[in-house]
Design an enzyme around this catalytic site. Structure first.
Site, PDB file in Angstrom:
ATOM      1  N   ARG A 115       0.813  -1.234   0.000  1.00  0.00           N
ATOM      2  CA  ARG A 115       0.000   0.000   0.000  1.00  0.00           C
ATOM      3  C   ARG A 115       0.839   1.274   0.000  1.00  0.00           C
ATOM      4  NH1 ARG A 115      -2.955  -2.716   4.138  1.00  0.00           N
ATOM      5  NH2 ARG A 115      -4.576  -3.999   3.229  1.00  0.00           N
ATOM      6  N   LYS A 141       1.844  11.254 -11.530  1.00  0.00           N
ATOM      7  CA  LYS A 141       1.070  10.267 -12.286  1.00  0.00           C
ATOM      8  C   LYS A 141       1.900   9.016 -12.478  1.00  0.00           C
ATOM      9  CE  LYS A 141      -2.084  12.974 -15.095  1.00  0.00           C
ATOM     10  NZ  LYS A 141      -2.573  13.123 -16.480  1.00  0.00           N
ATOM     11  N   GLU A 154       7.159  17.675 -25.701  1.00  0.00           N
ATOM     12  CA  GLU A 154       6.547  18.089 -24.433  1.00  0.00           C
ATOM     13  C   GLU A 154       7.087  19.453 -23.983  1.00  0.00           C
ATOM     14  OE1 GLU A 154       4.119  16.564 -22.709  1.00  0.00           O
ATOM     15  OE2 GLU A 154       4.043  14.583 -23.632  1.00  0.00           O
ATOM     16  N   LYS A 168       5.300  22.902 -15.315  1.00  0.00           N
ATOM     17  CA  LYS A 168       4.456  21.777 -14.913  1.00  0.00           C
ATOM     18  C   LYS A 168       4.221  21.770 -13.408  1.00  0.00           C
ATOM     19  CE  LYS A 168       3.354  16.990 -15.432  1.00  0.00           C
ATOM     20  NZ  LYS A 168       3.592  15.701 -16.086  1.00  0.00           N
ATOM     21  N   GLU A 215      -6.051  16.897 -11.151  1.00  0.00           N
ATOM     22  CA  GLU A 215      -6.460  17.043 -12.546  1.00  0.00           C
ATOM     23  C   GLU A 215      -7.940  17.309 -12.742  1.00  0.00           C
ATOM     24  OE1 GLU A 215      -6.061  14.698 -16.746  1.00  0.00           O
ATOM     25  OE2 GLU A 215      -4.771  14.159 -15.100  1.00  0.00           O
ATOM     26  N   ARG A 264      -4.827  21.518 -14.693  1.00  0.00           N
ATOM     27  CA  ARG A 264      -3.922  20.424 -15.007  1.00  0.00           C
ATOM     28  C   ARG A 264      -4.299  19.721 -16.312  1.00  0.00           C
ATOM     29  NH1 ARG A 264      -1.092  16.036 -11.041  1.00  0.00           N
ATOM     30  NH2 ARG A 264      -0.304  14.685 -12.665  1.00  0.00           N
ATOM     31  N   ASN A 267      -2.617  18.090 -21.076  1.00  0.00           N
ATOM     32  CA  ASN A 267      -2.932  17.028 -22.027  1.00  0.00           C
ATOM     33  C   ASN A 267      -3.097  17.547 -23.453  1.00  0.00           C
ATOM     34  OD1 ASN A 267      -2.981  14.792 -20.208  1.00  0.00           O
ATOM     35  ND2 ASN A 267      -4.861  15.638 -19.366  1.00  0.00           N
ATOM     36  N   HIS A 281      -2.758  15.229 -26.340  1.00  0.00           N
ATOM     37  CA  HIS A 281      -2.640  13.859 -25.825  1.00  0.00           C
ATOM     38  C   HIS A 281      -3.826  12.967 -26.180  1.00  0.00           C
ATOM     39  CE1 HIS A 281       0.816  15.371 -23.752  1.00  0.00           C
ATOM     40  NE2 HIS A 281       1.026  14.241 -23.115  1.00  0.00           N
ATOM     41  N   HIS A 338      -2.889   9.788 -27.925  1.00  0.00           N
ATOM     42  CA  HIS A 338      -3.158   8.436 -27.415  1.00  0.00           C
ATOM     43  C   HIS A 338      -3.897   7.609 -28.462  1.00  0.00           C
ATOM     44  CE1 HIS A 338      -2.791   9.432 -22.834  1.00  0.00           C
ATOM     45  NE2 HIS A 338      -1.630   9.369 -23.447  1.00  0.00           N
ATOM     46  N   HIS A 375       5.830   8.300 -27.745  1.00  0.00           N
ATOM     47  CA  HIS A 375       4.785   9.121 -27.133  1.00  0.00           C
ATOM     48  C   HIS A 375       4.886  10.589 -27.587  1.00  0.00           C
ATOM     49  CE1 HIS A 375       1.959  10.611 -24.176  1.00  0.00           C
ATOM     50  NE2 HIS A 375       2.877  11.423 -23.696  1.00  0.00           N
TER      51      HIS A 375
END
Lengths: 360, 360
Positions: free
Chosen positions: B118, B140, B182, B224, B234, B238, B242, B245, B249, B262
């Site tokens: 955990r 993330k 990026e 960032k 997010e 935030r 993206n 993205h 994606h 990417h």
């Protein structure tokens, strides 16, 4: 209906306890406002209660994941099955996951909710006494690994917990007793008055007297909620909730998952912890006997399995999460109603408990 | 050495940026005080930098997990391999995990750290430009699923990020460019001055001028970090990170992981977002051309793959995490240096971009 609030700042959530809660659509819909609803349950609970849970969501997109019943399905693979199902339906991060079942479903469903798209809201509907008083409170989620229980998981809080005492009517006797082990634990670690109440009311609890059960659940949840609110990440007082669990986990792993129910293993572990506390000079022999007597009246085992040798215990206890850099740390009792977490435990006394307790 | 602090209350952490950081034992040991140290890396990075990372830990119990290089190994199975290794060595919850590698290793290692017992502390040592400016900042973590990228994961902050610019010396040209996508994104979404700086300094960056790279990394991380600190989970600003993205994606998934890097897919996606922004009347055609020109100078692709039909795009975009209950939400540009997240996007214009952009 009783409502308990677990105070965790922005992650605070209510626990609803009472009879007939699954018939109250308002309770579920209050916390499930999404267009997409996932229900994770098992093939024992689904025929009994799934319809009630789904009833308020006739106008939503619903995906139901029904897993086989049992601790052996609390795995990363089962979590993968939930991810497959949710992604197969293209569920977004706004979907809500409802975990309907006992501790296995709650832990697994909560973990899947914690990880799906990095976290979606989830609602816990525990249907066993154990999960109502224990695994539904405190935000511990996770799955087992062949090398240890709950080794993969997350701290993740539900949006609400809905503990309907009616679901206990269908609970097998053995599982009722397993739940009582955790109930007794709250008395042992911090609530001597509750321990005495349990001594007076054990027959009513075993007879499934609704009022007695509701009282025991609420008082257990309140005790746990107080501990968790004070110590969310388990650095201090929260560790006392693990009374009997390090021994218990060793028993469960050593005997193979499924031989003992979790609560049964914890009952034995609490006896071992009490025995060790006596050897270290804290607990009177009479109190050890009182603890064993109450656990026996709850129809719980108090003797360790004969086939688990001391060396194997020590090996199994060494991978337990409660360790700090390899040192065995155990929750022990200073008296009934007061737990302690000693810094170092003498290996001599620990071995004596493992060698001798229950063997006579 | 520059130090940036990502302000997240009790989860705040520093990002160290500069040359020769891996040789500085004090930096690593400052954040890794545990007796047990796990290093997760891949078979490309290990021969280059693993020795430097391990050097300060000669007196610790160390477990190294070396995975094959590549996005196709960013899976739940790879996370399982890490759990197996740590449990095999009986690592406690006090162990520290160091993720040494690019974005795949950072995301995967971070996710494994988030879930192991955990959550155990982890330190990120990003070795690509992309991971230094992007995936190492913001908490993330996660793995891919056959039905979508990063669909399983957690928000989990590292104890520190150590971005050693020396590691960029061994980076293939194509990966350097992917990282620059990026970097350019930060200029586009919130820092027009930086965008202009990039137009003036692109040649120096491609020539791997150390000062230029350090400046670009620091300014990207600062941008960032500011966004993340303002909006950790997010929900608002935030989301602007993206930009490109959702398109990207779809391109990555539609063409199969590994065809595009990417950053390359994001570069194309940013062009598509710019084109759509123009169609919606926000961005001037001259600005779209300026964006495409800078990306081309960074040796990035700007044309979408020819084999991805509009309907397939729409299908792939529908499972993206950035959706709210099935509605496509896209980050677009109001101007160079200002992103926007419109509530609803006209399907006509979206289809026009998917049908026409880059096909001329």
């Amino acid at each position: 209906m009783k409502t308990l609030n677990v105070e965790l700042g922005e992650r605070a959530y209510p626990i609803y306890i009472g009879s007939g809660l699954l018939q109250r659509a308002d309770l579920l819909t209050r916390h499930v406002s999404s267009a997409q609803v996932a229900v994770v349950t098992n093939d024992t609970v689904a025929p009994l209660y799934l319809d009630r849970v789904l009833a308020p969501f006739a106008d939503r997109v619903v995906e139901t994941v029904i897993l086989p019943d049992g601790e052996s399905y609390k795995t990363l693979d089962s979590a993968g099955r939930i991810f497959d199902a949710l992604l197969g339906k293209r569920f977004s991060r706004n979907a809500v996951l409802i975990a309907l079942g006992g501790g296995v479903i709650g832990d697994l469903g909560g973990f899947a909710a914690a990880c799906y798209q990095r976290g979606i809201p989830f609602v816990q509907v525990p249907t066993t006494l154990l999960s109502q008083v224990d695994s539904s409170v405190g935000g511990k989620t996770g799955v087992n690994h062949p090398l240890g229980k709950n080794m993969i998981g997350a701290f993740y809080q539900p949006r609400c917990v809905l503990a309907d005492t009616d679901t206990l009517a269908t609970l097998p006797d053995r599982e009722l007793s397993a739940g009582l082990a955790e109930v007794i634990k709250y008395g042992l670690i911090r609530d001597p008055e509750f321990f005495a109440w349990l001594e007076s009311n054990m027959d009513a609890l075993l007879a499934r007297d609704a009022d007695a059960l509701a009282y025991a659940i609420e008082r257990s949840c309140r005790n746990k909620a107080e501990v968790v609110a004070a110590d969310e990440k388990e650095t201090g007082e929260r560790a006392t909730l693990n009374l009997g669990h390090t021994f218990g986990h060793a028993i469960e792993t050593g005997c193979g998952y499924g031989v003992y129910l979790h609560g049964e293993a914890v009952a034995i572990g609490m006896c071992q912890a009490a025995d060790l506390s006596r050897r270290l000079g804290w607990l009177a022999a009479a109190d050890v006997a009182r603890i064993e007597a109450l656990l026996r009246r709850a129809k719980l085992p108090t003797k360790p399995p004969e086939n688990l040798a001391t060396e194997r215990y020590l090996e199994l206890m060494a991978v337990d999460k409660k360790n700090v850099d390899g040192q065995v740390r155990l929750i022990l009792l200073e008296q009934i109603g007061r737990a302690t977490l000693p810094r170092g435990i003498g290996m001599t006394q620990l071995r004596a408990t493992l060698d001798e307790y229950g063997k006579a």
